[in-house]
Design a protein around this motif. Structure first.
Motif, PDB file in Angstrom:
ATOM      1  N   ALA A 360      -3.433 -13.409  -1.484  1.00  0.00           N
ATOM      2  CA  ALA A 360      -3.647 -11.959  -0.435  1.00  0.00           C
ATOM      3  C   ALA A 360      -2.941 -10.677  -0.756  1.00  0.00           C
ATOM      4  O   ALA A 360      -2.562  -9.727  -1.286  1.00  0.00           O
ATOM      5  CB  ALA A 360      -5.278 -12.193  -0.311  1.00  0.00           C
ATOM      6  N   LEU A 361      -1.951 -10.728   0.166  1.00  0.00           N
ATOM      7  CA  LEU A 361      -1.124 -10.107   0.685  1.00  0.00           C
ATOM      8  C   LEU A 361      -0.172  -9.560  -1.088  1.00  0.00           C
ATOM      9  O   LEU A 361      -0.350  -8.169  -0.730  1.00  0.00           O
ATOM     10  CB  LEU A 361       0.269 -11.091   1.941  1.00  0.00           C
ATOM     11  CG  LEU A 361      -0.511 -10.071   3.144  1.00  0.00           C
ATOM     12  CD1 LEU A 361       0.899 -11.310   4.374  1.00  0.00           C
ATOM     13  CD2 LEU A 361      -1.260  -8.898   3.639  1.00  0.00           C
ATOM     14  N   ASN A 366       1.071  -5.874  -5.464  1.00  0.00           N
ATOM     15  CA  ASN A 366       1.010  -5.764  -6.778  1.00  0.00           C
ATOM     16  C   ASN A 366       0.569  -4.544  -7.302  1.00  0.00           C
ATOM     17  O   ASN A 366       0.295  -4.825  -9.198  1.00  0.00           O
ATOM     18  CB  ASN A 366       1.302  -6.661  -7.588  1.00  0.00           C
ATOM     19  CG  ASN A 366       2.761  -8.615  -6.998  1.00  0.00           C
ATOM     20  OD1 ASN A 366       3.391  -7.887  -6.282  1.00  0.00           O
ATOM     21  ND2 ASN A 366       2.121  -9.523  -6.602  1.00  0.00           N
ATOM     22  N   VAL A 367       0.066  -4.457  -6.753  1.00  0.00           N
ATOM     23  CA  VAL A 367      -1.715  -3.656  -7.439  1.00  0.00           C
ATOM     24  C   VAL A 367      -1.286  -2.001  -8.095  1.00  0.00           C
ATOM     25  O   VAL A 367      -0.114  -1.618  -7.203  1.00  0.00           O
ATOM     26  CB  VAL A 367      -2.474  -3.397  -6.988  1.00  0.00           C
ATOM     27  CG1 VAL A 367      -3.553  -2.350  -6.862  1.00  0.00           C
ATOM     28  CG2 VAL A 367      -3.460  -4.455  -6.271  1.00  0.00           C
ATOM     29  N   LYS A 368      -1.382  -2.261  -9.355  1.00  0.00           N
ATOM     30  CA  LYS A 368      -0.253  -0.662 -10.176  1.00  0.00           C
ATOM     31  C   LYS A 368      -1.692   0.525 -10.532  1.00  0.00           C
ATOM     32  O   LYS A 368      -2.477  -0.197 -10.608  1.00  0.00           O
ATOM     33  CB  LYS A 368       0.343  -1.332 -11.090  1.00  0.00           C
ATOM     34  CG  LYS A 368       1.304  -2.246 -10.735  1.00  0.00           C
ATOM     35  CD  LYS A 368       2.327  -1.698 -10.077  1.00  0.00           C
ATOM     36  CE  LYS A 368       3.023  -2.829  -9.609  1.00  0.00           C
ATOM     37  NZ  LYS A 368       4.648  -2.332  -8.421  1.00  0.00           N
ATOM     38  N   GLY A 369      -0.836   1.280 -10.296  1.00  0.00           N
ATOM     39  CA  GLY A 369      -1.825   2.094 -10.926  1.00  0.00           C
ATOM     40  C   GLY A 369      -3.311   2.965 -10.018  1.00  0.00           C
ATOM     41  O   GLY A 369      -3.473   4.298  -9.890  1.00  0.00           O
ATOM     42  N   GLY A 370      -3.052   2.661  -8.471  1.00  0.00           N
ATOM     43  CA  GLY A 370      -3.665   3.478  -7.871  1.00  0.00           C
ATOM     44  C   GLY A 370      -2.910   4.469  -6.677  1.00  0.00           C
ATOM     45  O   GLY A 370      -1.802   4.729  -6.959  1.00  0.00           O
ATOM     46  N   THR A 375       3.447  -1.343   1.141  1.00  0.00           N
ATOM     47  CA  THR A 375       4.589  -2.196   1.646  1.00  0.00           C
ATOM     48  C   THR A 375       4.240  -3.548   2.459  1.00  0.00           C
ATOM     49  O   THR A 375       3.548  -2.741   3.675  1.00  0.00           O
ATOM     50  CB  THR A 375       5.790  -1.729   2.010  1.00  0.00           C
ATOM     51  OG1 THR A 375       5.230  -1.019   2.600  1.00  0.00           O
ATOM     52  CG2 THR A 375       6.306  -1.069   0.623  1.00  0.00           C
ATOM     53  N   VAL A 376       5.078  -5.001   2.743  1.00  0.00           N
ATOM     54  CA  VAL A 376       4.149  -5.579   3.275  1.00  0.00           C
ATOM     55  C   VAL A 376       5.812  -6.486   3.988  1.00  0.00           C
ATOM     56  O   VAL A 376       6.464  -6.516   3.449  1.00  0.00           O
ATOM     57  CB  VAL A 376       3.504  -6.831   2.530  1.00  0.00           C
ATOM     58  CG1 VAL A 376       2.884  -8.164   3.990  1.00  0.00           C
ATOM     59  CG2 VAL A 376       2.502  -6.498   2.271  1.00  0.00           C
TER      60      VAL A 376
END
Length: 414
Positions: A360-361, A366-370, A375-376
């Motif tokens: 989940a982290l 890797n979510v794009k477009g928001g 960063t983790v």
């Protein structure tokens, strides 16, 4: 919490009395309660669903001058033997536990005397689990049963318990023990202590912040955060749990009031897309609170809430939704304890809940477009230990930085 099979293998005896609490096979018990001396557990009442509620006092190691460098290093490294000594030392200095935990025998002669005393009348050695411990220490380390002291079956805590309100280094927490998995939020977990340690080690960073805690449970992390932050929204689900959390906030006003902080206990269901604004719910949100949360929050916390894959997924969806409504960048701190379990699917010992958490982290990064990028990074556990517990190697602390993208400026007249 998903715990090791050793925690779930005990059976409930037919005799169930308030002063002889045993564990059923479908219940789990936090190591925080398991390792604490039985005399520290004071049962104060039954909650709305009939569960015994206990009161525990947790000492904050705020004055590091009380420990020499070697003791401090051992405490920070999570040495259980040294933690016992620290606990005994704190008790001797006047904590609410009213008894010392003696140091273990350090000389060989002392150990031999202990063993000699264990011989029966025929000269045979009576084998015990740990012959080097005296009776008080054996009681402290026993994992077999918990024998809580019944203060009262209802009503308020005895008057002598209330006399410690002025103590600035004691956190008083009401909690349950040996709960079903769905009620583990009513217990205190080591992940909460780890996150509390980090907060107390960086007071300047958290000073005057607006903070949101997800899955606050008993509220201990939010209460400790109130020593430095300005406004804390402590959230969870279930009116019975939130009642307990609210009671703990009241019990610790000596920490919250002097700091000029506010802890607001509110309902926040990860399975719902909106904040609860229903006035019939005593822990509902006002429209002003929602607006202030989005405008001012710069820190989000969650302590040891990743024990179920479905809820972990719901947590990260909630985190994504909330951070996308924030007006400022946000630092998110997540504590977790890896718990080994034997699974039929793997036919081996695995940390499935932890594996899902790590996935989940990665998905969040890797979510794009928001409008928010993530960063983790892991947080090194080199910060001091301010609470007496075993900082095991399975404990981890993670930091997520949620950066809000700047809105594109539109030239006037376009």
């Amino acid at each position: 919490m998903l715990v090791s099979p050793a925690h779930c293998s005990r059976c409930r005896t037919e005799r169930e009395t308030m002063d002889d609490v045993t564990l059923r096979s479908d219940t789990v018990l936090s190591d925080v309660h398991l390792h604490a001396p039985s005399k520290r557990h004071l049962m104060v009442r039954l909650n709305a669903v009939g569960q015994p509620v206990f009161l525990s006092h947790f000492k904050l190691l705020l004055d590091k001058n009380n420990l020499n460098p070697e003791e401090e290093r051992d405490c920070q490294n999570g040495s259980m033997g040294q933690q016992d000594k620290c606990a005994g030392r704190l008790n001797a200095e006047g904590s609410a536990d009213d008894r010392d935990i003696p140091d273990r025998p350090e000389k060989e002669g002392g150990a031999l005397k202990e063993i000699t005393a264990l011989l029966d009348e025929d000269g045979d050695l009576e084998v015990v689990r740990n012959p080097s411990l005296n009776k008080a220490e054996s009681d402290y380390c026993s994992r077999d049963k918990v024998f809580p002291i019944i203060v009262t079956k209802g009503g308020e805590v005895l008057e002598e318990e209330e006399q410690g309100d002025a103590c600035a280094d004691i956190i008083k927490i009401e909690h349950t023990m040996a709960t079903p998995l769905e009620d583990v939020g009513k217990q205190v977990w080591r992940g909460a202590f780890l996150l509390a340690d980090y907060i107390l080690s960086r007071p300047d960073f958290f000073k005057d912040r607006t903070v949101l805690e997800l899955g606050g449970g008993t509220g201990i992390v939010s209460i400790i955060m109130a020593k430095v932050a300005k406004t804390i929204y402590c959230t969870d689900v279930g009116e019975d749990l939130l009642d307990m959390c609210e009671q703990n906030v009241v019990l610790n006003t000596c920490h919250i009031g002097p700091a000029g902080s506010t802890v607001k206990v509110r309902v926040l269901d990860w399975l719902e897309d909106e904040f609860c604004t229903d006035p019939d719910n005593p822990y509902h949100w006002s429209e002003q609170e929602i607006a202030e949360l989005h405008s001012l929050t710069t820190v989000i916390l969650a302590a040891d809430v990743f024990y179920d894959d479905y809820l972990t997924t719901a947590f990260f969806k909630t985190l994504y939704r909330i951070t996308h409504h924030l007006k400022n960048p946000c630092a998110v701190y997540l504590s977790i304890e890896k718990r080994l379990n034997f699974t039929l699917r793997h036919m081996d010992v695995a940390c499935e809940a932890y594996s899902h958490f790590r996935e989940a982290l990665n998905d969040l990064v890797n979510v794009k477009g928001g409008r928010v990028s993530y960063t983790v990074e892991p947080v090194q556990l080199s910060f001091p230990q301010h609470l007496v517990y075993e900082r095991v190697e399975q404990l981890e602390l993670w930091k997520i930085t949620a950066d809000v993208a700047l809105e594109e400026s539109v030239p006037p007249g376009d």
